[in-house]
Design a protein around this motif. Structure first.
Motif, mmCIF file in Angstrom:
data_model
loop_
_atom_site.group_PDB
_atom_site.id
_atom_site.type_symbol
_atom_site.label_atom_id
_atom_site.label_comp_id
_atom_site.label_asym_id
_atom_site.label_seq_id
_atom_site.Cartn_x
_atom_site.Cartn_y
_atom_site.Cartn_z
ATOM 1 N N SER B 278 26.938 54.407 43.386
ATOM 2 C CA SER B 278 27.489 53.135 42.935
ATOM 3 C C SER B 278 26.583 52.576 41.858
ATOM 4 N N GLN B 279 27.150 51.708 41.053
ATOM 5 C CA GLN B 279 26.347 51.076 40.013
ATOM 6 C C GLN B 279 26.928 49.701 39.724
ATOM 7 N N ILE B 280 26.121 48.899 39.087
ATOM 8 C CA ILE B 280 26.586 47.587 38.650
ATOM 9 C C ILE B 280 26.502 47.571 37.135
ATOM 10 N N LEU B 281 27.591 47.222 36.489
ATOM 11 C CA LEU B 281 27.587 47.180 35.032
ATOM 12 C C LEU B 281 27.775 45.738 34.584
ATOM 13 N N TYR B 282 26.876 45.305 33.729
ATOM 14 C CA TYR B 282 26.971 43.946 33.238
ATOM 15 C C TYR B 282 27.600 43.948 31.859
ATOM 16 N N TYR B 283 28.211 42.842 31.524
ATOM 17 C CA TYR B 283 28.853 42.687 30.222
ATOM 18 C C TYR B 283 29.879 43.791 29.973
ATOM 19 N N ALA B 284 30.502 44.278 31.014
ATOM 20 C CA ALA B 284 31.541 45.287 30.830
ATOM 21 C C ALA B 284 32.875 44.563 30.810
ATOM 22 N N MET B 285 33.532 44.603 29.673
ATOM 23 C CA MET B 285 34.786 43.856 29.503
ATOM 24 C C MET B 285 35.977 44.788 29.660
ATOM 25 N N LEU B 286 37.099 44.194 30.019
ATOM 26 C CA LEU B 286 38.342 44.960 29.996
ATOM 27 C C LEU B 286 38.842 45.014 28.559
ATOM 28 N N GLY B 287 39.693 45.963 28.298
ATOM 29 C CA GLY B 287 40.115 46.167 26.918
ATOM 30 C C GLY B 287 41.180 45.211 26.441
ATOM 31 N N VAL B 288 41.792 44.458 27.313
ATOM 32 C CA VAL B 288 42.877 43.568 26.872
ATOM 33 C C VAL B 288 42.542 42.131 27.233
ATOM 34 N N ASN B 289 43.089 41.233 26.453
ATOM 35 C CA ASN B 289 42.932 39.827 26.782
ATOM 36 C C ASN B 289 44.084 39.425 27.682
ATOM 37 N N PRO B 290 43.796 38.943 28.863
ATOM 38 C CA PRO B 290 44.895 38.549 29.739
ATOM 39 C C PRO B 290 45.606 37.308 29.204
ATOM 40 N N ARG B 291 46.868 37.225 29.532
ATOM 41 C CA ARG B 291 47.700 36.108 29.061
ATOM 42 C C ARG B 291 47.543 34.946 30.039
ATOM 43 N N TYR B 292 47.509 33.729 29.487
ATOM 44 C CA TYR B 292 47.368 32.566 30.366
ATOM 45 C C TYR B 292 48.741 32.078 30.788
ATOM 46 N N SER B 294 50.451 29.027 32.251
ATOM 47 C CA SER B 294 50.096 27.635 32.553
ATOM 48 C C SER B 294 50.764 27.161 33.832
ATOM 49 N N SER B 295 51.915 27.782 34.177
ATOM 50 C CA SER B 295 52.607 27.302 35.370
ATOM 51 C C SER B 295 51.791 27.594 36.621
ATOM 52 N N ARG B 296 51.048 28.665 36.586
ATOM 53 C CA ARG B 296 50.272 28.998 37.776
ATOM 54 C C ARG B 296 48.787 28.739 37.554
ATOM 55 N N SER B 297 48.471 28.275 36.365
ATOM 56 C CA SER B 297 47.091 28.076 35.933
ATOM 57 C C SER B 297 46.238 29.287 36.304
ATOM 58 N N ALA B 298 46.733 30.435 35.867
ATOM 59 C CA ALA B 298 46.013 31.679 36.138
ATOM 60 C C ALA B 298 46.232 32.620 34.968
ATOM 61 N N TYR B 299 45.413 33.620 34.903
ATOM 62 C CA TYR B 299 45.551 34.623 33.856
ATOM 63 C C TYR B 299 46.304 35.817 34.411
ATOM 64 N N ILE B 300 47.123 36.416 33.574
ATOM 65 C CA ILE B 300 48.015 37.475 34.027
ATOM 66 C C ILE B 300 47.758 38.739 33.225
ATOM 67 N N LEU B 301 47.646 39.837 33.928
ATOM 68 C CA LEU B 301 47.599 41.153 33.278
ATOM 69 C C LEU B 301 48.914 41.834 33.576
ATOM 70 N N ASN B 302 49.659 42.211 32.536
ATOM 71 C CA ASN B 302 50.933 42.857 32.769
ATOM 72 C C ASN B 302 50.755 44.346 32.965
ATOM 73 N N ALA B 303 51.711 44.924 33.665
ATOM 74 C CA ALA B 303 51.615 46.359 33.939
ATOM 75 C C ALA B 303 51.590 47.160 32.648
ATOM 76 N N ASP B 304 52.282 46.656 31.606
ATOM 77 C CA ASP B 304 52.323 47.428 30.352
ATOM 78 C C ASP B 304 50.956 47.520 29.706
ATOM 79 N N SER B 305 50.159 46.468 29.895
ATOM 80 C CA SER B 305 48.883 46.466 29.187
ATOM 81 C C SER B 305 47.779 47.151 29.982
ATOM 82 N N LEU B 306 48.094 47.566 31.212
ATOM 83 C CA LEU B 306 47.038 48.151 32.037
ATOM 84 C C LEU B 306 46.467 49.418 31.415
#
Lengths: 611, 562
Positions: B278-292, B294-306
């Motif tokens: 196991s390892q811990i990686l810092y500053y490792a970002m996902l490749g896509v920006n999740p969409r906000y 507002s109705s759920r005040s949450a960020y969403i990752l769509n299956a297409d962008s996975l």
């Protein structure tokens, strides 16, 4: 041209074979859509597979790794700026138990796996571009020879050290994107005295030590990127933000290194942890790059500014050497730092201005914390006490002579040095011509370890302990003969010459300033690398220049020409022999001369019988 | 004139003897010295393997409990019955499934075991009585009145290699034995489909050898999800912390691995070796920006962008430098404070319950939101203790899928026992071993046959003794594996097939096969011509001359006779 005739078709044919290989492999029926083009992403469904165990109470895991980062900037007397980065990751892991599951936090997994798989006790690897000019720049904090250098101490549980070493170099070559896979038995030596373990441990049996250099290795961005990846913060935060390759490689000297060694966990040294030190040293010539202005700042050197410390670092500091600038006569620091620190580095007491990056106030209003105006230094630099150089003498392509000159600049103290020379087998050393002279007199080494070379198997190894008299130059010369290589052993550019790695000179140099030997006190990283046991001397390792030696180089069209020529000679000889054997020789009546024939024609016309 | 005649004879003899020397000594010598070394390969056996006839045999024991068959019927029960099923997968590959069914009545102890109050307990005590070997099955036929199974359940599949089958209501005592067996047969077959190898699994395992026409997308996705068979796997758990300034994450991976993952891997150890880290990686970002949202005040990752999520992370994951086994990556992603909470939506725009997804033959990713740790007025960084039970439940499910432990949906009247602490039932392991053995055999045969084909096509390749030895041992192991499959010794078959695959890969990727000493023929002859041409022309010419002289003389003799 003919050499191409001979070499290129081979490559073309290899390529052909490869293509055939691929074709044959691809004949194998495979699933449609196999390969990289399609990766289906599916949401995971967790059904009843959850083992349904009692939820383990989450307990805080004690963080046992620690990370420190540090940058030292020192204006050099030549007008260049020396920047030295050190990153230190300490992993409190015990490798002796040999547990299989490994969990990494700050320590990079790739290196950790290598260490545990190959039972490495200590690993030191450096990549250097350029040559450190000791006489102009003083001693570096961590010396390294031009090219790549790798030395490894294995655990004493390793049985096949050579095999492990070969595998290890191949793996490291992949990790650092370097041609370390060219390390083989022909450039590996086992020094008996010059390279002692730097970490804790009492194994000094040099059977477990391997040392190799690749003086030809060129260091560039592709080596820096994997090196940066080993840092826990990458190049995203902390001092590593400054490491931008286009500026770093636009410098007079660049050296990056990785040192792994076991260190004591505490003062009593009951248990050990593993220390990973990543260092990067660069010397910037700001005069040429800064439009002839002698102003320097972090931004001018690295074209980046610091915004934050790495949040994982327990300490993150910048040291500016202000020893020659105590009154601000040469440069001004802005913002000024009130924090001063003194440290004894390489027998010299230096004063540093310290900036603590973990303190948010350091960054203040301006983003560029250091902006300095530079004036040419006044006064002389303290001459390095130990210095060495090396060159090849002689003429022609048959023999030559290697000269190594070591200088002791100490006015009244003599001290011993250990000289290590590893010379490739194709320079055949005449060890009986070895002479060591200082001040015109023979200086008999008190210890000589010489291992002769074996052609295509191992290099010469020459180690000796020489006492350098005060204020003197000691010259070691040895003659050699250049060997003829097989035509496949030449490099693609054989007329460039062949490199011979640097000599290594290690010594305990007497010091006038007492060095702090206790390990309890918190010391800056740059002054705490080499273990120091005596107060009044300090350890120095000096690398000489690598040598570039011309070997007799044949005309590479030669094999084909030789084949053609030999065939022709054989054919001519064979032809005449064949003729001699198969032709039958008989005496022929000499044919009548021209006058006689004309006369006969005339006589025939007249109806008279011919002569 | 006599002297010249003698001379001419001598010349002729010299020419003939030189020609003879060249042909008898020179040519063989040249041939011998320029020949490449090619060790003997078992070509005939390899060609035999190119035509693969696999037979898979499984032993099935059907045990009649008291009250399912009359004593007369029990006496007449046939001892064994063999059922063969033939499939021709393609012109070179044929499959035959053989189920050897043995019938017997339950022993007294088994009767006692079947009297336990619940099916799970019955299963356990039956297991204690006797342990059935790898690959075999025992089906207990229990009377309709038995209280072991709930009302609507007819078949109970245990954690080991046993199943309980409730006899149908119409099969009251009094029917003939033939009717009884006919009634049981389809049900037994159904059970076998679930617990033993099924045709779908086996054909999927043969995908290395046989090209299938894509019949439906779902089955292809199923067959491509699992990792290829390999003698070992590296499992890496990575904790991605893109925001170490806000989150200080603590995960007890060591304990979690011991509790959740290790039992499964111990169980799977006959199939492959596993190594865990196991390892811990810092500053490792996902490749896509999740969409906000507002109705759920949450960020969403769509299956297409996975599909784009992994690439930047993968560069940081690092391959295992110390081994060449495939790596299974399991990433736990804690979104940074500014993009939190983060939810994954599937193709139907619904939230994925587990907030996790997996990628075939690569690994799995789980998003772990830590909003619960933010309280008003907390100052960053926040200490977060990760709930490893929740995380490991997801990763364990993904691991099972990626390793190819298929969980085909059983028919509705079936009840499958939840797998125990090991996370894997014995019959699931058997299924995996069947398909892995077949897959190994298929891969090894294709490797060996293509190697033989390659060596046959390029005559210049040096075949060293070690390669020949690897090839022979691969062929022997393959033959043994096929034979063991035929007999039904699953454990041995897998063992041999693994050896076969190792040896064949070693032979195929041996660097000596790609040595740099191959020259094309035209260039070889360009080098030989300066030697051969001047040597051969005089010999040929004098031979021609001798032949023509001989002819001339014969003609003269003929003329004289006439």
């Amino acid at each position: 041209m003919a050499s191409y005739w001979n070499r290129n078709p081979i490559r073309v044919f290899v390529f052909l074979i490869l293509t055939v290989f691929v074709v044959v492999r691809s004949n194998i029926p495979s699933t449609p859509g196999e390969g990289a083009e399609e990766r289906r992403w599916e949401a995971s469904q967790v059904g009843d597979v959850d083992p349904g165990m009692s939820v383990a109470p989450p307990h805080p895991h004690t963080n046992t790794d620690s990370f420190q980062e540090e940058l030292v900037v020192r204006p050099l007397h030549s007008g260049d700026i020396y920047a030295s980065f050190q990153f230190r990751t300490v992993w409190e892991a015990d490798f002796s138990r040999g547990n299989k599951v490994s969990h990494y936090q700050l320590f990079p997994k790739s290196l950790g796996q290598v260490i545990s798989k190959f039972s490495v006790r200590e690993l030191h690897i450096s990549f250097t571009q350029g040559y450190w000019r000791t006489m102009q720049w003083g001693q570096p904090f961590l010396p390294s020879p031009p090219g790549a250098e790798l030395w490894v101490w294995f655990q004493d549980s390793v049985t096949d050290v050579d095999g492990t070493w070969k595998e290890l170099t191949n793996v490291l070559s992949g990790i650092f994107c370097a041609s370390l896979n060219f390390i083989d038995s022909t450039n590996t030596v086992q020094p008996s005295a010059a390279f002692k373990p730097l970490g804790v441990g009492n194994v000094t049996d040099h059977r477990f030590l391997r040392y190799a250099t690749l003086p030809r290795e060129i260091v560039c961005t592709e080596n820096l990127t994997p090196w940066k990846k080993l840092l826990p913060c990458g190049s995203k935060a902390g001092l590593a933000v400054l490491l931008k390759s286009e500026k770093l490689f636009h410098s007079s000297f660049h050296s990056q290194a990785v040192h792994i060694r076991p260190i004591c966990q505490d003062q009593r040294c009951k248990s050990t942890s593993l220390e990973l030190r990543q260092t990067l040293n660069a010397v910037f010539d700001l005069h040429t790059s800064g439009q002839a202005k002698r102003e320097w700042s972090l931004f001018k050197m690295f074209s980046r500014t610091l915004t934050e410390a790495c949040p994982l670092a327990s300490s993150s500091k910048i040291y500016i050497d202000i020893t020659d600038n105590s009154q601000g006569e040469q440069f001004e620091l802005s913002p000024a730092s009130s924090l001063l620190s003194q440290a004894v580095v390489l027998g010299d007491r230096r004063t540093f201005s310290v900036y603590d990056l973990t303190d948010q106030a350091t960054f203040g209003s301006t983003l560029s914390p250091f902006d300095k105006k530079w004036q040419y230094p006044i006064g002389d630099m303290l001459r390095p006490l130990l210095h060495a150089e090396r060159y090849v003498a002689g003429y022609g392509l048959q023999t030559g002579e290697i000269h190594t000159v070591m200088y002791n600049h100490h006015p009244y103290r003599s001290f011993p040095v250990l000289l290590l020379d590893s010379v490739p087998w194709y320079l055949r050393l005449y060890i009986h011509t070895l002479t060591v002279t200082s001040k015109g007199k023979e200086n008999k080494p008190s210890y000589i370890h010489y291992q002769p070379s074996k052609d295509r198997l191992r290099p010469h190894l020459l180690e000796m302990l020489v006492q350098l008299p005060p204020n003197s130059a000691t010259e070691v010369t040895v003659e050699f003969e250049r060997a003829l290589l097989k035509w496949t052993e030449y490099t693609p550019d054989p007329n460039h010459g062949f490199y011979v790695g640097s000599s290594v000179i290690s010594s305990l140099v007497p010091s006038t300033v007492a060095t702090n030997t206790s390990i309890t006190q918190e010391q800056p990283l740059f002054s705490s690398f080499f273990p120091c046991k005596e107060e009044l001397s300090y350890f120095v390792r000096v690398y000489t220049e690598p040598l570039l030696v011309n070997l007799p180089t044949p005309d590479f069209s030669m094999p084909y020409n030789v084949i053609c020529l030999t065939c022709t000679v054989v054919a001519v000889g064979y032809g005449s022999l064949y003729n001699l054997l198969t032709r039958s020789f008989q005496i022929e009546e000499p044919s009548p001369g021209l006058a006689k024939r004309i006369a006969n024609v005339i006589r025939r016309m007249r109806g008279v019988p011919p002569l | 004139m006599a002297v010249t005649e003698v001379e001419r004879r001598r010349g002729k003899l010299a020419a003939l003897s030189i020609a003879a020397m060249v042909i008898l000594v020179g040519v063989p010598l040249w041939w011998k010295t320029t020949q490449t070394y090619r060790a003997w390969l078992p070509v005939a056996q390899i060609n035999e393997l190119a035509k693969l006839q696999l037979q898979l045999s499984a032993d099935v024991e059907v045990v009649f409990a008291r009250g399912t068959a009359t004593p007369e019927q029990q006496k007449k029960v046939p001892v064994t019955q063999t059922q063969d099923e033939d499939h021709a997968v393609d012109e070179d590959t044929t499959l035959r499934y053989r189920h050897e069914t043995r019938y017997r009545t339950a022993t007294v102890m088994e009767e006692d075991a079947l009297k336990q109050p619940t099916a799970a307990e019955a299963d356990l005590s039956l297991h204690r009585l006797s342990e059935s070997p790898c690959g075999s099955l025992v089906i207990y036929v229990i009377p309709e009145s038995s209280s072991l199974l709930p009302e609507n359940v007819n078949v109970y599949i245990g954690q080991r290699r046993t199943a309980l089958l409730r006899i149908g209501a119409q099969m009251k005592v009094g029917k003939t034995l033939k009717q009884l067996l006919a009634h049981l047969e389809p049900r037994v077959k159904q059970i076998l489909q679930v617990m033993s190898f099924s045709h779908n699994d086996i054909t999927a395992a043969l995908s290395d050898r046989v090209r299938f026409s894509p019949d439906n997308k779902e089955s292809i996705a199923d067959s491509m999800r699992a990792f290829k068979s390999s003698p070992g796997y590296e499992i890496t758990f990575s904790l991605l912390n893109p925001d170490p300034k806000s989150h200080r994450l603590h995960w007890d991976i060591e304990g979690a691995v011991q509790t959740y993952i290790q039992p499964l891997l111990t169980k799977l150890s006959p199939v492959a070796n596993f190594s865990l880290d196991s390892q811990i990686l810092y500053y490792a970002m996902l490749g896509v920006n999740p969409r906000y949202d507002s109705s759920r005040s949450a960020y969403i990752l769509n299956a297409d962008s996975l599909a784009h999520v992994i690439n930047p992370v993968e560069a940081r994951l690092g391959s295992n430098a110390a081994s060449s086994n495939p790596v299974l990556n399991f990433l736990l992603y804690v979104p940074d404070a500014h993009h939190s909470p983060l939810y994954i939506h599937d193709h139907k725009k619904r939230e994925v319950q587990t907030n996790a997804f997996h990628s075939p033959r690569w690994g799995g990713i789980m998003v772990y939101n830590v909003n619960g740790f933010y309280q008003t007025g907390t100052n960053f960084p926040v200490d977060v203790n990760i709930n490893m039970a929740k995380v490991m439940g997801v990763f364990l499910a993904q691991l099972r899928l990626l390793l190819g432990v298929q969980s085909t949906a059983p028919p509705s009247s079936f009840q499958v026992a939840p797998c125990g602490s090991s996370g894997l039932a014995d019959w699931e392991l058997d299924r995996l071993m069947w398909s892995r053995s077949v897959e190994n055999v298929a891969t090894a045969t294709t490797t060996i046959t293509s190697l033989a084909q390659l060596l046959d096509q390029i005559g210049n390749i040096v075949i060293n003794d070690n390669i020949a030895q690897q090839v022979s041992s691969a062929v022997t192991s393959l033959q043994l594996a096929v034979a063991e499959l035929e007999v039904g010794n699953l454990g041995f078959a897998l063992q041999y097939s693994k050896e076969a695959i190792l040896a064949s890969e070693k032979a195929f990727f041996d660097p000596s096969l790609l040595h740099l000493l191959y020259f094309p023929d035209d260039q070889k002859f360009a080098i030989y011509i300066p030697l051969f041409l001047p040597m051969c022309v005089p010999i040929l010419l004098s031979l021609l001359k001798i032949v023509s002289e001989v002819r001339q003389r014969r003609r003269e003799k003929q003329a004289k006779k006439d």
